[in-house]
Design an enzyme around this catalytic site. Structure first.
Site, PDB file in Angstrom:
ATOM      1  N   HIS A 254       0.812  -1.218   0.000  1.00 24.16           N
ATOM      2  CA  HIS A 254       0.000   0.000   0.000  1.00 24.16           C
ATOM      3  C   HIS A 254       0.846   1.269   0.000  1.00 24.16           C
ATOM      4  O   HIS A 254       0.333   2.351  -0.262  1.00 24.16           O
ATOM      5  CB  HIS A 254      -0.993  -0.006   1.172  1.00 24.16           C
ATOM      6  CG  HIS A 254      -0.407   0.298   2.509  1.00 24.16           C
ATOM      7  ND1 HIS A 254       0.007  -0.686   3.384  1.00 24.16           N
ATOM      8  CD2 HIS A 254      -0.162   1.469   3.148  1.00 24.16           C
ATOM      9  CE1 HIS A 254       0.454  -0.132   4.494  1.00 24.16           C
ATOM     10  NE2 HIS A 254       0.365   1.176   4.371  1.00 24.16           N
TER      11      HIS A 254
ATOM     12  N   ASP B 154       0.123  -7.697   1.727  1.00 29.13           N
ATOM     13  CA  ASP B 154       0.518  -6.289   1.691  1.00 29.13           C
ATOM     14  C   ASP B 154       2.036  -6.122   1.672  1.00 29.13           C
ATOM     15  O   ASP B 154       2.590  -5.265   2.353  1.00 29.13           O
ATOM     16  CB  ASP B 154      -0.083  -5.532   2.880  1.00 29.13           C
ATOM     17  CG  ASP B 154      -0.015  -4.013   2.682  1.00 29.13           C
ATOM     18  OD1 ASP B 154       0.016  -3.576   1.522  1.00 29.13           O
ATOM     19  OD2 ASP B 154       0.033  -3.293   3.699  1.00 29.13           O
TER      20      ASP B 154
ATOM     21  N   SER C 268       4.813   2.639   7.626  1.00 31.11           N
ATOM     22  CA  SER C 268       4.438   1.487   6.805  1.00 31.11           C
ATOM     23  C   SER C 268       5.626   0.949   6.030  1.00 31.11           C
ATOM     24  O   SER C 268       6.315   1.686   5.329  1.00 31.11           O
ATOM     25  CB  SER C 268       3.356   1.892   5.790  1.00 31.11           C
ATOM     26  OG  SER C 268       2.090   1.659   6.293  1.00 31.11           O
TER      27      SER C 268
END
Length: 515
Positions: A119, A149, A223
């Site tokens: 993402h 992910d 992230s």
């Protein structure tokens, strides 16, 4: 409470305040006490790791649809006020302009392979890796896996890069210290320390959820960054947080390396993931179902269907089996099976322990490869497309026909409509199949209606369903259901274990209380 994938940063910065603790009537600065009584420093551990943690900068062309992200409220006079103002002013897209976002990543190979979250880079036109010394290198996307992910990037460095190693997340215990390094809010090289708060978390982010939960502060922009153990090994990739405000409240989640390492290796080697595939549909073993099967505790994964053309079609695993162990790994709950199967090598022959007819059996299964078009057929995916088109699983064959020339009236009685446990049952004739659009392959007893408020209705049985089995015995006519249910009651069973098909032949199992 929302679970947030944290990528572009957007938040506020609070001012710092000084505190003191009164000891023996004397105010002692907290910092002074920390120097004496605080935990051991992680500075020596962190120093060689910082150079391997990078910032991921992406840009994407967008159409003008609004004014861009809303700037946070910054206290007047804050040293970060101008910084945030300049940043968010630059984020307001005009027609044809590019929007930038920042995330984290880490180098796993001196040759230039970098791991991050999908993402972070999804939809990006350009990806740039920024190193702690300020060096910027254009990155190429090697491969990505939306189910976990994870993504792998490749840069072309002039000299070998500083890299970090994967550790074994399976050795991590609740309470073990961990350290996160990343790029929160664009502040690269930020380090935080915490503990493993929990393991095996399912946050409904994907079909293979098995997250490490940590209270190490991670925020938007973290992230794709690494979560280290106290040996300096990566044991997780920071991916999501729970936060009502977008900032850290001490509940963060990382993809464990026991799952991520194999995915990363496959992306580097093949540019895609190659997961094992069993070709079945499963449903949870509830307390009622466990009781109806004579199990002491509710555990395992109940096979509710077998995919036509899949690895176990007409093979060793059948609808109604409960998978208790797969390749030496216990299956405690339904979601364990799809994850463990997916992590297994394609083509591997494995031992599978199933509960069948009240007894444990060990069968051998050779795994196929899960294709993108077949991902919904993965165990636990819940896709109707994964159901067997013929409605059979090998053992679902009708008993021999009775002699229609007998003078006894029992066959007529058996075929007569019956009301059992709130279900109004009739014989499923060819004419009824045509009238109700029931697939030709579906066999069993037709549920004409269900009494409102009945136990059957509460358990999800509805008009148009077909009862295929009760107590693992095939049902041909309504009288069969009545006889089998009464037999289960006489045997002291508390629930009737039923295999039920819909009009298309998709199977499920229901445990209906008999009391």
């Amino acid at each position: 409470m929302p679970v947030t994938r944290f990528s572009p940063f957007r938040s506020s910065v609070a001012g710092l305040a000084a505190f003191a603790i009164v000891t023996g009537g004397v105010a002692v600065p907290v910092g002074a006490m920390a120097q004496t009584n605080g935990p051991a420093s992680v500075a020596d551990l962190a120093a060689p790791l910082l150079d391997a943690v990078v910032n991921i900068s992406t840009s994407q062309s967008v159409k003008a649809e609004g004014k861009g992200p809303t700037p946070p409220r910054i206290p007047d006079g804050s040293p970060f006020q101008e910084f945030f103002k300049d940043y968010f002013d630059n984020q307001k897209p005009e027609s044809g302009e590019k929007v930038n976002s920042l995330g984290s990543g880490f180098v796993i190979d001196p040759a230039g392979y970098v791991v991050t979250n999908n993402h972070v880079i999804e939809g990006a036109d350009d990806i740039e890796v920024i190193f702690p010394n300020g060096t910027k290198l254009k990155a190429k996307l090697v491969g990505t896996d939306t189910k976990t992910d994870l993504s792998v990037l490749k840069v072309e460095p002039k000299a070998p890069l500083k890299a970090v190693k994967f550790g074994d997340s399976r050795t991590m215990r609740i309470g073990d210290w961990v350290m996160a390094i990343g790029n929160p809010f664009g502040l690269g090289g930020s380090l935080t320390v915490g503990v493993v708060s929990a393991r095996g978390r399912n946050i409904n982010a994907g079909p293979y959820d098995n997250f490490i939960q940590t209270d190490a502060a991670i925020n938007k922009g973290n992230s794709g960054g690494p979560l280290f153990n106290m040996k300096g090994e990566v044991i997780g990739i920071n991916t999501a947080i729970i936060s009502p405000s977008g900032g850290s409240i001490g509940i963060g989640f990382a993809v464990p390396t026991e799952l991520a390492q194999n995915i990363v290796q496959q992306l580097i080697e093949f540019g895609e993931t190659r997961r094992g595939w069993l070709g079945v549909r499963v449903q949870p073993v509830t307390d009622d179902i466990a009781s109806s099967l004579g199990m002491d505790t509710a555990k395992g994964a109940l096979i509710s269907g077998v995919v036509k053309g899949g690895p176990v079609e007409n093979g060793p695993i059948k609808p109604g089996d409960v998978v208790l162990n797969f390749d030496g790994k216990p299956i405690q709950e339904m979601r364990d099976l799809p994850r463990i199967v997916a992590e297994s090598p394609v083509g591997k022959e494995v031992d599978v322990v199933v509960l069948r007819d009240g007894k444990e059996e060990t069968v051998k299964v050779k795994l196929g490869q899960l294709q993108d078009s077949a991902e919904d057929q993965q165990p636990g995916a819940g896709s109707d497309d994964a159901m067997p088109e013929d409605g059979e699983g090998g053992e679902m064959t009708a008993p021999e026909q009775k002699n229609g020339e007998t003078e006894q009236q029992a066959p007529d009685t058996r075929e007569a409509a019956q009301t059992v446990l709130g279900m109004n049952l009739v014989t499923l004739t060819d004419e009824l199949k045509t009238e109700k659009s029931v697939a030709e392959s579906v066999e069993g007893v037709y549920v004409a209606s269900v009494t409102p408020g009945s136990i059957a209705e509460q358990k999800g049985v509805k008009a148009g369903d077909v009862i295929v089995e009760v107590g693992q015995d095939f049902m041909e006519v309504p009288g069969d259901v009545m006889v089998r249910v009464n037999g289960l009651k006489s045997a002291g069973r508390k629930n009737a274990h039923m295999m039920i098909a819909d009009a298309q032949g998709n199977l499920r199992f229901v445990a209906i209380p008999l009391e």
